[in-house]
Design a protein around this motif. Structure first.
Motif, PDB file in Angstrom:
ATOM      1  N   ILE A  17      39.665  43.649  50.923  1.00  0.00           N
ATOM      2  CA  ILE A  17      39.101  44.457  49.839  1.00  0.00           C
ATOM      3  C   ILE A  17      40.218  45.141  49.059  1.00  0.00           C
ATOM      4  O   ILE A  17      40.207  45.168  47.827  1.00  0.00           O
ATOM      5  N   TYR A  18      41.179  45.692  49.765  1.00  0.00           N
ATOM      6  CA  TYR A  18      42.322  46.347  49.115  1.00  0.00           C
ATOM      7  C   TYR A  18      43.020  45.360  48.167  1.00  0.00           C
ATOM      8  O   TYR A  18      43.295  45.687  47.017  1.00  0.00           O
ATOM      9  N   LYS A  19      43.287  44.175  48.662  1.00  0.00           N
ATOM     10  CA  LYS A  19      43.949  43.165  47.832  1.00  0.00           C
ATOM     11  C   LYS A  19      43.070  42.772  46.640  1.00  0.00           C
ATOM     12  O   LYS A  19      43.567  42.537  45.535  1.00  0.00           O
ATOM     13  N   ALA A  20      41.756  42.717  46.864  1.00  0.00           N
ATOM     14  CA  ALA A  20      40.829  42.369  45.783  1.00  0.00           C
ATOM     15  C   ALA A  20      40.789  43.429  44.692  1.00  0.00           C
ATOM     16  O   ALA A  20      40.398  43.143  43.560  1.00  0.00           O
ATOM     17  N   LEU A  21      41.198  44.652  45.017  1.00  0.00           N
ATOM     18  CA  LEU A  21      41.192  45.743  44.050  1.00  0.00           C
ATOM     19  C   LEU A  21      42.569  45.999  43.438  1.00  0.00           C
ATOM     20  O   LEU A  21      42.691  46.822  42.522  1.00  0.00           O
ATOM     21  N   THR A  22      43.592  45.314  43.946  1.00  0.00           N
ATOM     22  CA  THR A  22      44.952  45.587  43.473  1.00  0.00           C
ATOM     23  C   THR A  22      45.738  44.327  43.094  1.00  0.00           C
ATOM     24  O   THR A  22      46.913  44.428  42.752  1.00  0.00           O
ATOM     25  N   THR A  23      45.121  43.161  43.146  1.00  0.00           N
ATOM     26  CA  THR A  23      45.803  41.914  42.826  1.00  0.00           C
ATOM     27  C   THR A  23      45.142  41.272  41.603  1.00  0.00           C
ATOM     28  O   THR A  23      43.943  40.982  41.631  1.00  0.00           O
ATOM     29  N   GLU A  24      45.912  41.067  40.567  1.00  0.00           N
ATOM     30  CA  GLU A  24      45.367  40.587  39.296  1.00  0.00           C
ATOM     31  C   GLU A  24      44.564  39.292  39.441  1.00  0.00           C
ATOM     32  O   GLU A  24      43.444  39.181  38.936  1.00  0.00           O
ATOM     33  N   THR A  25      45.109  38.308  40.139  1.00  0.00           N
ATOM     34  CA  THR A  25      44.425  37.019  40.278  1.00  0.00           C
ATOM     35  C   THR A  25      43.082  37.180  40.975  1.00  0.00           C
ATOM     36  O   THR A  25      42.072  36.616  40.536  1.00  0.00           O
ATOM     37  N   THR A  26      43.040  37.958  42.042  1.00  0.00           N
ATOM     38  CA  THR A  26      41.790  38.144  42.780  1.00  0.00           C
ATOM     39  C   THR A  26      40.775  38.926  41.958  1.00  0.00           C
ATOM     40  O   THR A  26      39.582  38.599  41.955  1.00  0.00           O
ATOM     41  N   ILE A  27      41.226  39.941  41.235  1.00  0.00           N
ATOM     42  CA  ILE A  27      40.298  40.706  40.383  1.00  0.00           C
ATOM     43  C   ILE A  27      39.677  39.783  39.337  1.00  0.00           C
ATOM     44  O   ILE A  27      38.476  39.855  39.073  1.00  0.00           O
ATOM     45  N   ARG A  28      40.479  38.900  38.769  1.00  0.00           N
ATOM     46  CA  ARG A  28      39.936  37.951  37.781  1.00  0.00           C
ATOM     47  C   ARG A  28      38.866  37.070  38.401  1.00  0.00           C
ATOM     48  O   ARG A  28      37.873  36.740  37.757  1.00  0.00           O
ATOM     49  N   LEU A  29      39.058  36.683  39.665  1.00  0.00           N
ATOM     50  CA  LEU A  29      38.070  35.833  40.335  1.00  0.00           C
ATOM     51  C   LEU A  29      36.733  36.540  40.497  1.00  0.00           C
ATOM     52  O   LEU A  29      35.680  35.945  40.271  1.00  0.00           O
ATOM     53  N   TRP A  30      36.727  37.812  40.922  1.00  0.00           N
ATOM     54  CA  TRP A  30      35.438  38.461  41.164  1.00  0.00           C
ATOM     55  C   TRP A  30      34.842  39.137  39.941  1.00  0.00           C
ATOM     56  O   TRP A  30      33.648  39.389  39.892  1.00  0.00           O
ATOM     57  N   THR A  31      35.661  39.411  38.903  1.00  0.00           N
ATOM     58  CA  THR A  31      35.085  39.983  37.683  1.00  0.00           C
ATOM     59  C   THR A  31      34.752  38.910  36.654  1.00  0.00           C
ATOM     60  O   THR A  31      33.844  39.088  35.846  1.00  0.00           O
ATOM     61  N   GLY A  32      35.505  37.802  36.684  1.00  0.00           N
ATOM     62  CA  GLY A  32      35.307  36.760  35.692  1.00  0.00           C
ATOM     63  C   GLY A  32      35.830  37.127  34.318  1.00  0.00           C
ATOM     64  O   GLY A  32      35.521  36.458  33.335  1.00  0.00           O
ATOM     65  N   ASP A  33      36.629  38.196  34.222  1.00  0.00           N
ATOM     66  CA  ASP A  33      37.122  38.676  32.934  1.00  0.00           C
ATOM     67  C   ASP A  33      38.628  38.890  32.965  1.00  0.00           C
ATOM     68  O   ASP A  33      39.265  38.823  34.013  1.00  0.00           O
ATOM     69  N   LEU A  34      39.168  39.207  31.790  1.00  0.00           N
ATOM     70  CA  LEU A  34      40.590  39.490  31.672  1.00  0.00           C
ATOM     71  C   LEU A  34      40.952  40.784  32.390  1.00  0.00           C
ATOM     72  O   LEU A  34      40.225  41.762  32.335  1.00  0.00           O
ATOM     73  N   VAL A  35      42.107  40.753  33.047  1.00  0.00           N
ATOM     74  CA  VAL A  35      42.591  41.900  33.825  1.00  0.00           C
ATOM     75  C   VAL A  35      44.097  41.996  33.629  1.00  0.00           C
ATOM     76  O   VAL A  35      44.786  40.975  33.589  1.00  0.00           O
ATOM     77  N   THR A  36      44.590  43.213  33.486  1.00  0.00           N
ATOM     78  CA  THR A  36      46.022  43.457  33.621  1.00  0.00           C
ATOM     79  C   THR A  36      46.154  44.618  34.588  1.00  0.00           C
ATOM     80  O   THR A  36      45.386  45.581  34.528  1.00  0.00           O
ATOM     81  N   ILE A  37      47.118  44.499  35.501  1.00  0.00           N
ATOM     82  CA  ILE A  37      47.219  45.513  36.545  1.00  0.00           C
ATOM     83  C   ILE A  37      48.654  45.602  37.048  1.00  0.00           C
ATOM     84  O   ILE A  37      49.320  44.584  37.221  1.00  0.00           O
ATOM     85  N   ASP A  38      49.102  46.828  37.232  1.00  0.00           N
ATOM     86  CA  ASP A  38      50.421  47.110  37.794  1.00  0.00           C
ATOM     87  C   ASP A  38      50.196  48.024  38.994  1.00  0.00           C
ATOM     88  O   ASP A  38      50.217  49.253  38.854  1.00  0.00           O
ATOM     89  N   PRO A  39      49.934  47.450  40.173  1.00  0.00           N
ATOM     90  CA  PRO A  39      49.506  48.243  41.334  1.00  0.00           C
ATOM     91  C   PRO A  39      50.632  49.023  42.010  1.00  0.00           C
ATOM     92  O   PRO A  39      51.083  48.699  43.093  1.00  0.00           O
ATOM     93  N   GLN A  40      51.074  50.068  41.310  1.00  0.00           N
ATOM     94  CA  GLN A  40      52.034  51.017  41.864  1.00  0.00           C
ATOM     95  C   GLN A  40      51.733  52.374  41.254  1.00  0.00           C
ATOM     96  O   GLN A  40      51.077  52.462  40.213  1.00  0.00           O
ATOM     97  N   GLU A  41      52.187  53.445  41.901  1.00  0.00           N
ATOM     98  CA  GLU A  41      51.929  54.776  41.369  1.00  0.00           C
ATOM     99  C   GLU A  41      52.468  54.876  39.956  1.00  0.00           C
ATOM    100  O   GLU A  41      53.614  54.521  39.685  1.00  0.00           O
ATOM    101  N   GLY A  42      51.604  55.296  39.027  1.00  0.00           N
ATOM    102  CA  GLY A  42      51.961  55.377  37.617  1.00  0.00           C
ATOM    103  C   GLY A  42      51.721  54.084  36.857  1.00  0.00           C
ATOM    104  O   GLY A  42      51.820  54.054  35.636  1.00  0.00           O
ATOM    105  N   GLY A  43      51.367  53.005  37.578  1.00  0.00           N
ATOM    106  CA  GLY A  43      51.108  51.715  36.945  1.00  0.00           C
ATOM    107  C   GLY A  43      49.766  51.701  36.232  1.00  0.00           C
ATOM    108  O   GLY A  43      48.791  52.274  36.704  1.00  0.00           O
TER     109      GLY A  43
END
Length: 127
Positions: A17-43
């Motif tokens: 679940i953590y990876k699904a909420l912080t990894t761009e490729t996985t988020i795209r798979l479960w949302t089906g939409d465009l995502v940009t993400i920088d999973p670090q503090e301040g990202g």
């Protein structure tokens, strides 16, 4: 401003679940939409084709994610805290979203329940 708190049970381990909420490729798979993400503090992050934007405040791998969500020019920060707990059926996801603008509250709760968490749950139910 209003606050929302709810627990969800998702059929996957906290690490997944953590990876699904912080990894761009996985988020795209479960949302089906465009995502940009920088999973670090301040990202920064943007999900659902820019419908949700914000930044990461804190990350505790496989246990906790804290984000600020942007709602225009509001004075108090809208903070989302997601805590992941082991559960016999996978993960108990504890969601707390504070300082939601009054005018956005009903839509936000509906979005959490029927879009965000429903999409995440369905992604793991299909496995």
């Amino acid at each position: 401003m209003k606050n929302f708190k709810k627990y969800y049970i998702i059929g996957a381990e906290p690490e997944e679940i953590y990876k699904a909420l912080t990894t761009e490729t996985t988020i795209r798979l479960w949302t089906g939409d465009l995502v940009t993400i920088d999973p670090q503090e301040g990202g920064a992050f943007s999900m659902w084709d820019g419908a949700i934007t914000g930044e990461f405040i804190a990350l505790e791998p496989f246990k906790k994610i804290v984000q600020q969500w942007y709602f225009g020019e509001q004075e108090e920060k809208s903070i989302v805290t997601i805590k992941l707990h082991e559960h016999k059926k996978g993960t108990s996801l504890e969601l707390e979203h504070i300082n939601i603008p009054d005018d956005d509250y009903d839509n936000m709760v509906e979005g959490w329940n029927s879009t965000y968490m429903a999409s995440l749950s369905e992604f793991y139910d299909e496995d």
